[in-house]
Design an enzyme around this catalytic site. Structure first.
Site, mmCIF file in Angstrom:
data_model
loop_
_atom_site.group_PDB
_atom_site.id
_atom_site.type_symbol
_atom_site.label_atom_id
_atom_site.label_comp_id
_atom_site.label_asym_id
_atom_site.label_seq_id
_atom_site.Cartn_x
_atom_site.Cartn_y
_atom_site.Cartn_z
ATOM 1 N N GLY A 66 0.781 -1.227 0.000
ATOM 2 C CA GLY A 66 0.000 0.000 0.000
ATOM 3 C C GLY A 66 0.812 1.276 0.000
ATOM 4 N N SER A 67 0.532 2.190 -0.909
ATOM 5 C CA SER A 67 1.244 3.459 -0.947
ATOM 6 C C SER A 67 0.634 4.369 -2.004
ATOM 7 C CB SER A 67 2.723 3.237 -1.210
ATOM 8 O OG SER A 67 3.448 4.406 -0.898
ATOM 9 N N ARG A 68 1.495 5.120 -2.692
ATOM 10 C CA ARG A 68 1.010 6.147 -3.610
ATOM 11 C C ARG A 68 2.056 6.416 -4.684
ATOM 12 N NH1 ARG A 68 -0.502 12.184 -1.334
ATOM 13 N NH2 ARG A 68 0.355 13.392 -3.053
#
Length: 219
Positions: free
Chosen positions: A187-189
């Site tokens: 999970g991140s961006r």
């Protein structure tokens, strides 16, 4: 289902840990039934979650020199004009894509061209949607110069849980649009910066398919 190479070690460790936990429960509760059974069911669920995270999807891509494709799966959370200070030192349109733990976490090259700039930044681990995560978190910055001489910058950004960024490019590499460039675990961006005159093809809250969804079209 094909699994990504970044997941081999984590999947193996997960299996070992879950086996040890279940053996311990059976040892401590030799006459039990429901708790060991629930532990097995829970272990299968956890293992399936970890395995699906590292799945490698089959994608049908259509390459275009004018189009900028999404570098990851996720949801568009930012579309705004900003001043990019690391490389351009000028205004650009920023598109940010949030990757949840349920998304495929492979990162793809958004355009074809030559890697003009690459830098890894150690940093914090703010939640991925924090406004300062783009500048303060652990991240990489990659700039690809297209065949038309237009520079496209994008960043892999770590989040509160995603503390393992992987990249497979370096300065001087010739890369192809929609080919794999890296991986962010759990999970991140990803932020991407495009010219102001580029035509944006997505809206806020749109879901993106990495290597397929067209984010913008160059003039």
């Amino acid at each position: 289902m094909k699994l990504h190479k970044e997941g081999y070690t984590i999947i193996l460790i997960t299996i070992i840990v879950l086996v040890l936990i279940n053996l311990g429960i059976n040892y401590l509760l030799p006459d039990g039934y429901w708790i060991p059974m629930l532990a097995i069911i829970g272990s299968i669920f956890v293992l399936l979650l970890v395995v699906q995270f590292f799945r490698v999807p089959t994608r049908v891509v259509h390459k275009s020199d004018r189009q900028i494709v999404a570098p990851c799966d996720g949801k568009v959370v930012v579309i705004e004009e900003v001043v990019e200070t690391e490389y351009f030192n000028g205004p650009r349109r920023q598109i940010s894509i949030f990757m949840s733990p349920l998304n495929v976490h492979i990162n793809w090259n958004p355009v074809s061209g030559v890697v003009q700039y690459f830098k890894y930044h150690a940093g914090l681990y703010l939640v991925a949607w924090h406004p300062k995560s783009s500048t303060d978190n652990e991240r990489t910055t990659v700039v690809i110069r297209t065949l038309e001489g237009i520079d496209i910058l994008f960043r892999q950004i770590a989040g509160a849980a995603a503390r393992r960024i992987r990249w497979y490019v370096k300065e001087g590499d010739q890369v192809e649009q929609s080919t794999e460039m890296g991986f962010i675990k759990f999970g991140s961006r990803v932020d991407i910066f495009v010219p102001l005159d580029a035509e944006i093809k997505v809206n806020l809250q749109d879901k993106t398919v990495g290597s397929v969804t067209v984010l913008a079209e160059l003039k």
